[in-house]
Design a protein around this motif. Sequence first.
Motif, short mmCIF file in Angstrom:
data_model
loop_
_atom_site.label_atom_id
_atom_site.label_comp_id
_atom_site.label_asym_id
_atom_site.label_seq_id
_atom_site.Cartn_x
_atom_site.Cartn_y
_atom_site.Cartn_z
N LEU A 56 0.81 -1.22 0.00
CA LEU A 56 0.00 0.00 0.00
C LEU A 56 0.84 1.27 0.00
CD1 LEU A 56 -2.74 -1.11 2.54
CD2 LEU A 56 -3.17 -0.45 0.16
N GLY A 57 2.16 1.15 0.16
CA GLY A 57 3.02 2.31 0.04
C GLY A 57 3.54 2.88 1.33
N ALA A 76 -2.92 5.71 -3.90
CA ALA A 76 -2.48 7.09 -3.74
C ALA A 76 -1.96 7.21 -2.32
CB ALA A 76 -3.63 8.06 -3.98
N VAL A 77 -0.78 7.77 -2.14
CA VAL A 77 -0.13 7.74 -0.83
C VAL A 77 0.37 9.12 -0.44
CG1 VAL A 77 0.54 5.32 -1.09
CG2 VAL A 77 2.11 7.10 -1.80
N PRO A 360 0.31 8.27 8.21
CA PRO A 360 0.24 7.89 6.80
C PRO A 360 -1.18 8.01 6.26
CG PRO A 360 0.30 5.94 8.18
CD PRO A 360 0.48 7.11 9.10
N VAL A 361 -1.29 8.25 4.97
CA VAL A 361 -2.56 8.18 4.26
C VAL A 361 -2.33 7.29 3.04
CG1 VAL A 361 -4.41 9.44 3.10
CG2 VAL A 361 -3.19 10.51 5.00
N LEU A 362 -2.87 6.07 3.09
CA LEU A 362 -2.67 5.07 2.05
C LEU A 362 -4.04 4.72 1.48
CD1 LEU A 362 -0.31 2.71 4.12
CD2 LEU A 362 0.33 4.75 2.83
N ILE A 363 -4.28 5.02 0.22
CA ILE A 363 -5.61 4.83 -0.38
C ILE A 363 -5.52 3.84 -1.53
CG2 ILE A 363 -7.60 5.97 -1.41
CD1 ILE A 363 -6.67 8.59 -0.18
N ARG A 373 1.21 10.26 -5.81
CA ARG A 373 1.65 10.88 -4.55
C ARG A 373 0.62 11.95 -4.19
NH1 ARG A 373 7.75 12.62 -3.74
NH2 ARG A 373 7.80 12.59 -1.47
N LEU A 374 0.07 11.85 -3.00
CA LEU A 374 -0.93 12.82 -2.54
C LEU A 374 -0.25 14.08 -2.04
CD1 LEU A 374 -3.21 10.43 -0.46
CD2 LEU A 374 -3.79 11.47 -2.66
#
Length: 416
Positions: A56-57, A76-77, A360-363, A373-374
């Motif tokens: 998931l990054g 998207a991370v 983290p924000v892993l989508i 990359r967010l």
Amino acid sequence: MSRIVILVIDGLGVGAMPDAADPRPGDAAADTLGHLLDEHRTATGRRLPLPALEALGLGFVHPHPDLAPAPSLPVAVGRAALGYPGADTYAGHQTMMGADFSRVTVARLAGHLGEVAAALRASGRRADLLAGRPVLVVGGRVLVHDNLEADPGVNWNVSGLLADNPFTEILDIARVVRSVAPVARVIAVGGRADGPLDTFVRDGDLGTVGLDTPASGFYRNGGLVVRHLGAPLDHARRLPELASGAGAPVTLVGKAADVLACDTALCCPAVGTAEVLGVTADAVRRAPDTALIVSNVQETDLAGHQQDAPRYAAVLRRTDAGLGTLLRLLSSPGDRLIVTGDHGNDPVIGHAHHTREYVPVLIHRPEATGFDRLPMARTLADVGATAAAALGLPPAALGNGTPLLRPVGGSAGVPR
């Protein structure tokens, strides 16, 4: 189809925010994930295997030699700042759901003893000081005290032994305290301790005094029961109510069921990580084409409070295995698995408090190709706004937040 799962790994920080040192100077070095990986390698001689999180990054968000440097799934991370003062689970979840929690009242119990004691006595209960200290003993058995695990003055606790009190009584006392408390959260806690609770009362930071809950044995002795009573909020502008009002079923799992307390949601409280992730998976299986599921893995946070890096690592591995199941279930175009945190809780920082860290924000986006990359999220509210957009809901209807991704067919300006 838009089945949206937000999985909050409680206390999973990825490095100190610029103001992390404000309550404690040493917190400028906080790095929950990095220190956890380092401690595991030092103790075992091996890397901590987290295949789902790496796919998931996670290693892209937090570069580390023991993590894959790039995701292998269509994701998207990025990272998110907290968007609220301090480092607190209740404030973190409310912010994530769109509530404007940029201002919370910080107060020590010592400054409000008179009004709290008066409210308790008006409810027909005896309330006395504990040996002259700013802690109230209600009915000779239940303690009202500062929370020593969050930042000073953010939360108060009402703690009792379940052997001496039914949890309903502890909760009733907490509701009385909540009626006069100016703080963000009053937490009712019932459990099994290693001795009388007053023997575990300690001085905390900045003049706070309270129960040392990790030392008491509450977290390790089993049977822990917790209820979070938050400050009044505009519930109509939070994501669960917004989704439910649009006809999407909402399920809250684990600690999220306690801290979000949505009347229109199916609430499934649980503490054990396997149970939390199993219930989450079952909710996905039962979900119609459009649904919102918000789930919280709490045992990572509990391990951080106990300053137990091996336990934290073990819980994170169980979480990773559960994520593998969710990724297999959320495989249709429009589905989203959003993995994030609510604050840090560095198990080797030298204290049992939350740490103010980025998360983290892993989508995961099954229909996408490659990864994006967010932009840096200025607040956890941006995570909730992103989920709202994925559900086809107007993010502007939330109290706060800006989407980090546009939905399929959305306007330009943010990554797809």
